[in-house]
Design an enzyme around this catalytic site. Structure first.
Site, short mmCIF file in Angstrom:
data_model
loop_
_atom_site.label_atom_id
_atom_site.label_comp_id
_atom_site.label_asym_id
_atom_site.label_seq_id
_atom_site.Cartn_x
_atom_site.Cartn_y
_atom_site.Cartn_z
N ASP A 32 0.76 -13.64 0.05
CA ASP A 32 0.23 -12.97 1.24
C ASP A 32 1.07 -13.31 2.47
O ASP A 32 0.86 -12.76 3.55
CB ASP A 32 -1.24 -13.29 1.46
CG ASP A 32 -1.54 -14.77 1.62
OD1 ASP A 32 -0.59 -15.59 1.60
OD2 ASP A 32 -2.73 -15.13 1.77
N SER A 33 2.08 -14.16 2.28
CA SER A 33 3.09 -14.40 3.32
C SER A 33 3.81 -13.12 3.67
O SER A 33 4.48 -13.04 4.72
CB SER A 33 4.09 -15.46 2.85
OG SER A 33 4.61 -15.15 1.57
N ASP A 35 -1.04 -13.89 -4.84
CA ASP A 35 -2.02 -14.48 -3.93
C ASP A 35 -3.27 -13.61 -3.86
O ASP A 35 -3.18 -12.38 -3.85
CB ASP A 35 -1.43 -14.60 -2.52
CG ASP A 35 -0.74 -15.93 -2.28
OD1 ASP A 35 -0.99 -16.88 -3.05
OD2 ASP A 35 0.04 -16.02 -1.31
N LYS A 41 -3.67 -16.69 -7.33
CA LYS A 41 -3.70 -17.95 -6.58
C LYS A 41 -4.63 -17.85 -5.37
O LYS A 41 -4.25 -17.31 -4.34
CB LYS A 41 -2.30 -18.35 -6.12
CG LYS A 41 -2.26 -19.70 -5.37
CD LYS A 41 -0.85 -20.14 -5.11
CE LYS A 41 -0.18 -19.36 -4.02
NZ LYS A 41 -0.87 -19.48 -2.70
N GLU A 93 -6.77 -19.96 -2.36
CA GLU A 93 -6.57 -21.20 -1.61
C GLU A 93 -7.88 -21.97 -1.53
O GLU A 93 -8.94 -21.38 -1.37
CB GLU A 93 -6.07 -20.91 -0.19
CG GLU A 93 -4.70 -20.25 -0.15
CD GLU A 93 -4.25 -19.94 1.26
OE1 GLU A 93 -3.19 -19.30 1.40
OE2 GLU A 93 -4.94 -20.32 2.23
N GLU A 135 0.80 -27.86 -0.57
CA GLU A 135 1.52 -27.43 0.63
C GLU A 135 1.37 -28.39 1.81
O GLU A 135 0.26 -28.78 2.17
CB GLU A 135 1.07 -26.03 1.07
CG GLU A 135 1.81 -25.54 2.31
CD GLU A 135 1.67 -24.06 2.59
OE1 GLU A 135 2.26 -23.59 3.57
OE2 GLU A 135 0.99 -23.37 1.81
#
Length: 265
Positions: free
Chosen positions: A46-47, A85, A114, A116, A183
């Site tokens: 999602d970056s 993501d 993925k 978070e 991270e």
């Protein structure tokens, strides 16, 4: 002979024996190129909200955005494992919503998803893995919580925060995650996490002690305007693009392009 497709088993077997290299990609041509370069995993992150769409953070990225970019990456038929993501608010509302979102990502071509978070999303991870959706966890700094964190800040600097990261790692492993992204935590904490779990850890901004590393492609190739301090630039593709386009513009204006080899009379 064609190299074997990277699978979840490949990641699990690499634990403690072979460093895993992952990178982000968001479209067909870059997915093809990074795969040819030999990465083990491609994260459709999602970056993309920040490095492709121009947002200040990842929160405005939608499931529709992610599905489109996952599909583009999957069309490259990469050897690397394709991880997607789960965007903001597609899983925080519970396992049922998470399963619906994950199904769309998998149908688009994702081979793992993925989300978070740690202990607070254990029910989501359990539901996904029991339903057959591989999950890569993400602990430490969670960019989707940038508003509550007050920015992209290192996590795990005090004893209480360190315990929380370790607790998250163990909880996600127990819930069925096959790997963990760690991270922006101190390297000593990333080392402790790596030694505490049996699944591979993938560091980003967390030092050399994980089982692998991941970086955003745009940071690696010099396309990011403000790369994080932990990223290393391996090329200056931005300068190459500017130079190539400037030459094209000049030749068009000077009447030097197109020349006969570029058209039919």
């Amino acid at each position: 002979m064609e190299k074997r497709k990277v699978t979840i088993r490949h990641f699990l077997e690499a634990k403690g024996s072979r460093k895993l290299a992952m990178v982000t990609a968001y479209d067909y041509p870059t997915a093809r190129l990074v795969d040819e370069a030999g990465v083990d995993g491609i994260l459709v992150g999602d970056s993309l909200g920040m490095v492709v769409l121009g947002y200040e953070n990842t929160l405005r990225v939608t499931l529709r955005d992610m599905v489109a970019h996952v599909a583009a990456v999957a069309r490259a038929r990469p050897r690397a494992l394709v991880v997607a993501d789960m965007p903001f608010m597609t899983y925080e509302t519970g396992p049922r919503d998470a399963l619906r979102a994950a199904a769309k990502l998998v149908r688009a071509g994702a081979e793992a998803v993925k989300p978070e978070g740690g202990v607070e999303i254990v029910d989501v991870v359990e539901k996904l893995t029991k339903t057959g959706v591989p999950v890569m966890g993400h602990i430490g700094l969670n960019p989707q919580r940038v508003l509550t964190l007050g920015g992209f800040r290192m996590v795990g600097k005090d004893e209480e925060a360190r315990r929380k990261v370790l607790e998250d790692a163990k909880a996600l492993q127990e819930a069925g995650a096959f790997a963990l992204v760690v991270e922006f935590v101190p390297a000593s904490l990333a080392k402790e996490v790596t030694e505490a779990v049996k699944i591979p850890t993938i560091c980003i901004g967390a030092g050399p002690h994980c089982d692998g590393q991941i970086l955003v492609l745009h940071d690696i190739i010099g396309l990011s305007e403000k790369p994080p301090s932990f990223a290393k630039r391996y090329a200056d593709v931005a300068s190459i693009i500017r130079e190539a386009v400037a030459k094209y513009v000049a030749e068009v204006r000077e009447g030097k392009f197109p020349t006969p080899e570029h058209y039919r009379p």
